[in-house]
Motif scaffolding. Structure first.
Motif, short mmCIF file in Angstrom:
data_model
loop_
_atom_site.label_atom_id
_atom_site.label_comp_id
_atom_site.label_asym_id
_atom_site.label_seq_id
_atom_site.Cartn_x
_atom_site.Cartn_y
_atom_site.Cartn_z
N UNK A 1 -48.60 17.37 33.49
CA UNK A 1 -49.80 17.60 34.28
C UNK A 1 -49.55 18.69 35.31
N UNK A 2 -48.36 18.66 35.92
CA UNK A 2 -47.90 19.71 36.82
C UNK A 2 -46.38 19.72 36.79
N UNK A 3 -45.74 20.38 37.73
CA UNK A 3 -44.29 20.55 37.67
C UNK A 3 -43.52 19.23 37.70
N UNK B 1 -50.67 9.28 20.68
CA UNK B 1 -50.19 10.63 21.01
C UNK B 1 -51.10 11.20 22.08
N UNK B 2 -50.54 12.03 22.94
CA UNK B 2 -51.25 12.52 24.12
C UNK B 2 -51.42 14.03 24.06
N UNK B 3 -52.50 14.49 24.68
CA UNK B 3 -52.70 15.92 24.84
C UNK B 3 -53.47 16.14 26.14
N UNK B 4 -53.19 17.25 26.82
CA UNK B 4 -53.92 17.61 28.03
C UNK B 4 -54.97 18.64 27.67
N UNK B 5 -56.21 18.42 28.15
CA UNK B 5 -57.30 19.35 27.90
C UNK B 5 -57.39 20.31 29.08
N UNK B 6 -56.98 21.56 28.91
CA UNK B 6 -56.87 22.47 30.06
C UNK B 6 -58.20 22.83 30.72
N UNK B 7 -59.28 22.90 29.94
CA UNK B 7 -60.56 23.31 30.52
C UNK B 7 -61.15 22.21 31.41
N UNK B 8 -61.04 20.96 30.99
CA UNK B 8 -61.60 19.84 31.75
C UNK B 8 -60.55 19.12 32.59
N UNK B 9 -59.26 19.49 32.41
CA UNK B 9 -58.15 18.85 33.12
C UNK B 9 -58.13 17.34 32.87
N UNK B 10 -58.44 16.95 31.64
CA UNK B 10 -58.38 15.55 31.23
C UNK B 10 -57.15 15.32 30.36
N UNK B 11 -56.78 14.05 30.21
CA UNK B 11 -55.82 13.62 29.22
C UNK B 11 -56.56 12.88 28.12
N UNK B 12 -56.15 13.11 26.88
CA UNK B 12 -56.72 12.40 25.74
C UNK B 12 -55.60 11.72 24.99
N UNK B 13 -55.82 10.46 24.62
CA UNK B 13 -54.83 9.68 23.87
C UNK B 13 -55.49 9.11 22.63
N UNK C 1 -59.86 11.50 33.27
CA UNK C 1 -59.59 12.52 34.28
C UNK C 1 -58.93 11.89 35.50
N UNK C 2 -58.59 10.58 35.39
CA UNK C 2 -58.05 9.82 36.53
C UNK C 2 -56.75 9.13 36.18
N UNK C 3 -55.94 9.72 35.28
CA UNK C 3 -54.70 9.11 34.84
C UNK C 3 -54.91 7.67 34.38
N UNK C 4 -55.99 7.46 33.63
CA UNK C 4 -56.32 6.20 32.97
C UNK C 4 -56.77 5.10 33.92
N UNK C 5 -57.07 5.45 35.20
CA UNK C 5 -57.70 4.46 36.07
C UNK C 5 -59.09 4.12 35.53
#
Length: 298
Positions: free
Chosen positions: A87-89, A120-132, A142-146
């Motif tokens: 997600x970041x460094x 399996x996970x992927x980060x969506x760069x345009x929406x800054x979401x995670x998809x599993x 978009x809230x780390x699965x909250x």
């Protein structure tokens, strides 16, 4: 730059464009590594995940482009490591043993945030979401699965009781939006568009092959190469698309065989005159006939 190759005996490293490979330091002997993830925010940092959680650490980290490794001891993490997404460094999420965890301090502490076997996970760069997704169920957040949004519609049924997704990637659809592509056993490639309510087949001119690996070109976001696990006399082991998965060209790959994973050389950027592509496979027996594979370069 370095090229890394993971298999049942650990990680091997090449610094001469894949001409020769040498063993790396710090991994237990005969440790099956099933996943490698390069941190795009930190130069030289790579995370390796074990294939079946073979005791000891589940994740290992390198800070020198794979030359040496040290264990990421995380008592909560147990099982096969399928995905690592940065997600970041210092913050990344991992899918291990049917659960999704995240760390915000570069692996010192971990928090379980979701359950999804085989995800399996992927980060969506345009929406800054995670998809599993495991190929049967899918969630995005978009809230780390909250909080999560279901995205399972259109995914196929399990194959022989197994979760069918073999790889997951995200590309730019050419209009500044994310397109998620998944390779699915028995269904070829399926796609989820930004704003779409369901996954759809992305197999025009492509049979519903057993596909392994999706490589995204650093020169052109619409150029993708996929690998076939069992090439035949009609179509080759590699398939390519120049329109972000809308249509596919078959019969590529020449002498390559039983492809398991594919990668473009990221140093061949938009201004390069040529592009290097690597494909790696594994030697297996199919219907009693040995099929020999290896590492290929184009």
């Amino acid at each position: 730059g370095a090229m890394l190759y993971a298999d049942r005996s650990g990680v091997r490293r090449s610094i001469d464009d894949g001409t020769t490979f040498a063993a790396t330091q710090g991994l237990p002997a005969d440790l099956w590594i099933g996943h490698l993830a390069v941190n795009p925010f930190v130069a030289g940092q790579v995370i390796a995940g074990t294939r079946y959680g073979q005791g000891g650490a589940t994740l290992y980290r390198s800070v020198d482009s794979g030359a040496t490794w040290s264990p990421l001891f995380a008592p909560a993490l147990s099982g096969e490591a399928l995905s690592v997404v940065f997600v970041n460094a210092s913050t990344y999420a991992v899918s291990v043993g049917g659960r999704i965890y995240y760390t915000s301090d570069n692996g010192a502490n971990w928090t379980q945030i979701h359950d999804l076997t085989g995800a399996r996970l992927v980060r969506l760069p345009q929406s800054n979401e995670l998809l599993a997704t495991n190929g049967v169920s899918c969630v995005r957040t978009s809230t780390l699965f909250a909080t999560t949004q279901d995205c399972s519609a259109g995914l196929p049924a399990p194959v022989d009781g197994e979760y069918p997704t073999t790889s997951l990637s995200v590309v730019d659809d050419g209009n500044g939006a994310d397109r998620v592509l998944a390779t699915v056993r028995g269904s070829g490639v399926v796609a989820l568009e930004t704003g779409a309510s369901a996954w759809v087949a992305s197999n025009r001119q492509l049979h519903a092959y057993a596909i392994r690996g999706l490589a995204l070109s650093p020169r052109d976001p619409a150029w993708i190469v996929a690998g076939r696990s069992l090439p035949d006399g009609v179509d080759g082991p590699l398939l390519a698309t120049r329109d972000a998965g809308a249509t596919w060209q078959r019969a590529l790959g020449g002498a390559a065989n039983y492809i398991y994973t594919i990668e473009f050389d990221p140093t061949t950027g938009p201004g390069a005159l040529a592009t290097r592509l690597y494909a790696a496979g594994t030697t297996v027996r199919h219907v009693g006939i040995p099929m020999t594979s290896g590492i290929y370069r184009s």
